[in-house]
Design a protein around this motif. Sequence first.
Motif, PDB file in Angstrom:
ATOM      1  N   MET A 128       0.820  -1.205   0.000  1.00  0.00           N
ATOM      2  CA  MET A 128       0.000   0.000   0.000  1.00  0.00           C
ATOM      3  C   MET A 128       0.857   1.260   0.000  1.00  0.00           C
ATOM      4  SD  MET A 128      -3.262  -0.776   2.466  1.00  0.00           S
ATOM      5  CE  MET A 128      -4.380  -2.126   2.129  1.00  0.00           C
ATOM      6  N   ALA A 129       1.977   1.206   0.735  1.00  0.00           N
ATOM      7  CA  ALA A 129       2.848   2.378   0.819  1.00  0.00           C
ATOM      8  C   ALA A 129       3.398   2.763  -0.540  1.00  0.00           C
ATOM      9  CB  ALA A 129       3.982   2.102   1.797  1.00  0.00           C
ATOM     10  N   SER A 130       3.722   1.755  -1.352  1.00  0.00           N
ATOM     11  CA  SER A 130       4.274   2.038  -2.674  1.00  0.00           C
ATOM     12  C   SER A 130       3.224   2.635  -3.597  1.00  0.00           C
ATOM     13  CB  SER A 130       4.844   0.763  -3.298  1.00  0.00           C
ATOM     14  OG  SER A 130       3.833  -0.224  -3.435  1.00  0.00           O
ATOM     15  N   GLU A 131       1.984   2.192  -3.460  1.00  0.00           N
ATOM     16  CA  GLU A 131       0.919   2.693  -4.316  1.00  0.00           C
ATOM     17  C   GLU A 131       0.617   4.161  -4.033  1.00  0.00           C
ATOM     18  OE1 GLU A 131      -3.509   1.284  -5.810  1.00  0.00           O
ATOM     19  OE2 GLU A 131      -2.915   0.920  -3.736  1.00  0.00           O
ATOM     20  N   ILE A 132       0.633   4.549  -2.778  1.00  0.00           N
ATOM     21  CA  ILE A 132       0.255   5.911  -2.412  1.00  0.00           C
ATOM     22  C   ILE A 132       1.300   6.930  -2.866  1.00  0.00           C
ATOM     23  CG2 ILE A 132       1.364   6.114  -0.138  1.00  0.00           C
ATOM     24  CD1 ILE A 132      -1.327   7.198   0.899  1.00  0.00           C
ATOM     25  N   LYS A 133       2.492   6.467  -3.206  1.00  0.00           N
ATOM     26  CA  LYS A 133       3.560   7.357  -3.661  1.00  0.00           C
ATOM     27  C   LYS A 133       3.468   7.643  -5.160  1.00  0.00           C
ATOM     28  CE  LYS A 133       6.854   5.719  -0.164  1.00  0.00           C
ATOM     29  NZ  LYS A 133       8.136   5.009   0.059  1.00  0.00           N
ATOM     30  N   LYS A 134       2.606   6.927  -5.853  1.00  0.00           N
ATOM     31  CA  LYS A 134       2.520   7.074  -7.304  1.00  0.00           C
ATOM     32  C   LYS A 134       1.613   8.243  -7.687  1.00  0.00           C
ATOM     33  CE  LYS A 134       3.197   2.121  -8.132  1.00  0.00           C
ATOM     34  NZ  LYS A 134       2.591   0.879  -8.692  1.00  0.00           N
ATOM     35  N   LYS A 135       2.051   9.023  -8.670  1.00  0.00           N
ATOM     36  CA  LYS A 135       1.250  10.149  -9.150  1.00  0.00           C
ATOM     37  C   LYS A 135      -0.057   9.672  -9.762  1.00  0.00           C
ATOM     38  CE  LYS A 135       5.151  13.230 -10.096  1.00  0.00           C
ATOM     39  NZ  LYS A 135       5.877  13.997 -11.160  1.00  0.00           N
ATOM     40  N   ALA A 136      -0.010   8.516 -10.424  1.00  0.00           N
ATOM     41  CA  ALA A 136      -1.217   7.983 -11.056  1.00  0.00           C
ATOM     42  C   ALA A 136      -2.306   7.712 -10.013  1.00  0.00           C
ATOM     43  CB  ALA A 136      -0.897   6.703 -11.823  1.00  0.00           C
ATOM     44  N   LEU A 168      -6.783   0.290  -0.370  1.00  0.00           N
ATOM     45  CA  LEU A 168      -6.445   1.698  -0.152  1.00  0.00           C
ATOM     46  C   LEU A 168      -7.099   2.595  -1.192  1.00  0.00           C
ATOM     47  CD1 LEU A 168      -4.849   3.924   1.263  1.00  0.00           C
ATOM     48  CD2 LEU A 168      -2.916   3.392  -0.238  1.00  0.00           C
ATOM     49  N   LYS A 169      -7.020   2.204  -2.452  1.00  0.00           N
ATOM     50  CA  LYS A 169      -7.622   3.025  -3.502  1.00  0.00           C
ATOM     51  C   LYS A 169      -9.145   3.067  -3.341  1.00  0.00           C
ATOM     52  CE  LYS A 169      -5.972   3.504  -7.657  1.00  0.00           C
ATOM     53  NZ  LYS A 169      -5.560   3.307  -9.085  1.00  0.00           N
ATOM     54  N   ALA A 170      -9.738   1.962  -2.936  1.00  0.00           N
ATOM     55  CA  ALA A 170     -11.190   1.934  -2.732  1.00  0.00           C
ATOM     56  C   ALA A 170     -11.600   2.925  -1.648  1.00  0.00           C
ATOM     57  CB  ALA A 170     -11.642   0.524  -2.369  1.00  0.00           C
ATOM     58  N   VAL A 171     -10.860   2.942  -0.547  1.00  0.00           N
ATOM     59  CA  VAL A 171     -11.166   3.866   0.549  1.00  0.00           C
ATOM     60  C   VAL A 171     -11.014   5.314   0.091  1.00  0.00           C
ATOM     61  CG1 VAL A 171     -10.412   4.682   2.814  1.00  0.00           C
ATOM     62  CG2 VAL A 171     -10.575   2.231   2.372  1.00  0.00           C
ATOM     63  N   ARG A 230      -5.278 -12.774  -4.856  1.00  0.00           N
ATOM     64  CA  ARG A 230      -6.276 -11.751  -4.576  1.00  0.00           C
ATOM     65  C   ARG A 230      -5.788 -10.817  -3.460  1.00  0.00           C
ATOM     66  NH1 ARG A 230     -11.400 -12.191  -6.558  1.00  0.00           N
ATOM     67  NH2 ARG A 230     -11.729 -13.945  -7.962  1.00  0.00           N
ATOM     68  N   ILE A 231      -5.171 -11.382  -2.452  1.00  0.00           N
ATOM     69  CA  ILE A 231      -4.630 -10.562  -1.365  1.00  0.00           C
ATOM     70  C   ILE A 231      -3.582  -9.595  -1.903  1.00  0.00           C
ATOM     71  CG2 ILE A 231      -3.270 -10.587   0.757  1.00  0.00           C
ATOM     72  CD1 ILE A 231      -6.126 -11.442   1.175  1.00  0.00           C
ATOM     73  N   LYS A 232      -2.751 -10.062  -2.834  1.00  0.00           N
ATOM     74  CA  LYS A 232      -1.729  -9.198  -3.426  1.00  0.00           C
ATOM     75  C   LYS A 232      -2.365  -8.033  -4.168  1.00  0.00           C
ATOM     76  CE  LYS A 232       1.796 -12.782  -3.993  1.00  0.00           C
ATOM     77  NZ  LYS A 232       2.560 -13.604  -4.967  1.00  0.00           N
ATOM     78  N   VAL A 233      -3.429  -8.306  -4.887  1.00  0.00           N
ATOM     79  CA  VAL A 233      -4.124  -7.235  -5.615  1.00  0.00           C
ATOM     80  C   VAL A 233      -4.695  -6.225  -4.637  1.00  0.00           C
ATOM     81  CG1 VAL A 233      -6.080  -6.701  -7.099  1.00  0.00           C
ATOM     82  CG2 VAL A 233      -4.655  -8.680  -7.593  1.00  0.00           C
ATOM     83  N   TRP A 234      -5.338  -6.703  -3.574  1.00  0.00           N
ATOM     84  CA  TRP A 234      -5.962  -5.801  -2.603  1.00  0.00           C
ATOM     85  C   TRP A 234      -4.939  -4.960  -1.841  1.00  0.00           C
ATOM     86  CZ3 TRP A 234      -9.438 -10.365  -0.757  1.00  0.00           C
ATOM     87  CH2 TRP A 234     -10.562 -10.465  -1.609  1.00  0.00           C
TER      88      TRP A 234
END
Length: 269
Positions: free
Chosen positions: A1-9, A94-97, A243-247
């Motif tokens: 999740m931490a890596s995703e939140i750092k992305k501009k996209a 994280l993106k869903a929230v 599925r856990i990896k995707v979430w």
Amino acid sequence: MASEIKKKAFWRAVIAEFLAMIIFVFISIGAALGFNFPVAQSQNATRTQDIVKVSLAFGLSIATMAQSVGHISGAHLNPAVTLGCLLSCQISILKAVMYIIAQCLGAVVATAILSGITSEVRENSLGLNGPSGGVSAGQALGVEIIITFQLVLCVVAVTDKRRTDITGSIPLAIGLSVALGHLIAIDYTGCGMNPARSFGSAVMARNFSHHWIFWVGPMIGGAAAAIIYDFILAPRTSDFTDRIKVWTRGVEEYDLDGDDNARVEMKPK
């Protein structure tokens, strides 16, 4: 999740949901509030035409926003759709929230703008939803579950990357599904198949009576549609670990492999 939140996209997608929600609510609820500003010279305004007008406003505005920002965020514009996409492993938790927060904030901002524009309207409910006279809370809940079920089923079906038979407009198909839900439900509940939209009206009207119906109903309907499609109608054979990896990691693209259309392997890239 931490890596995703750092992305501009990631943040572009969240902002797209926020801005698109403002436009969607402004157009759709604005059309509904327009009942209070009749054209004096018009002799054609009828209750039936008003329902069609509002239904088309909701459906066409969703279709327009889906075409505009679908490539950025997926254009969920509805917490129930976001939940459905989460359960079918299209987005991370994280993106869903963040999407749901952005959608609710966008709805509040749009309704606040409409509140200012329609400040002279007496007893302005700002599109507040609630069971119609004679409709119980349980019946209203059932209506919301069914109409949201058909919407989310449409969304997960037309956005299924395994399908090669779709030749028409996906945004238009989703928009028509939204319009259909409103044509059915306006007379019963005002149609609250979008919890964020209902939230914006409840906040600005300061009235949360029966508001729970318009969260519980759509969320149950959206979750049921996603689960039934993903595990029964068009099942994927995937390890729960995947599925856990995707979430958790926010992987949104899948390698789809299988020896028939009914059995498809879902693996994060």
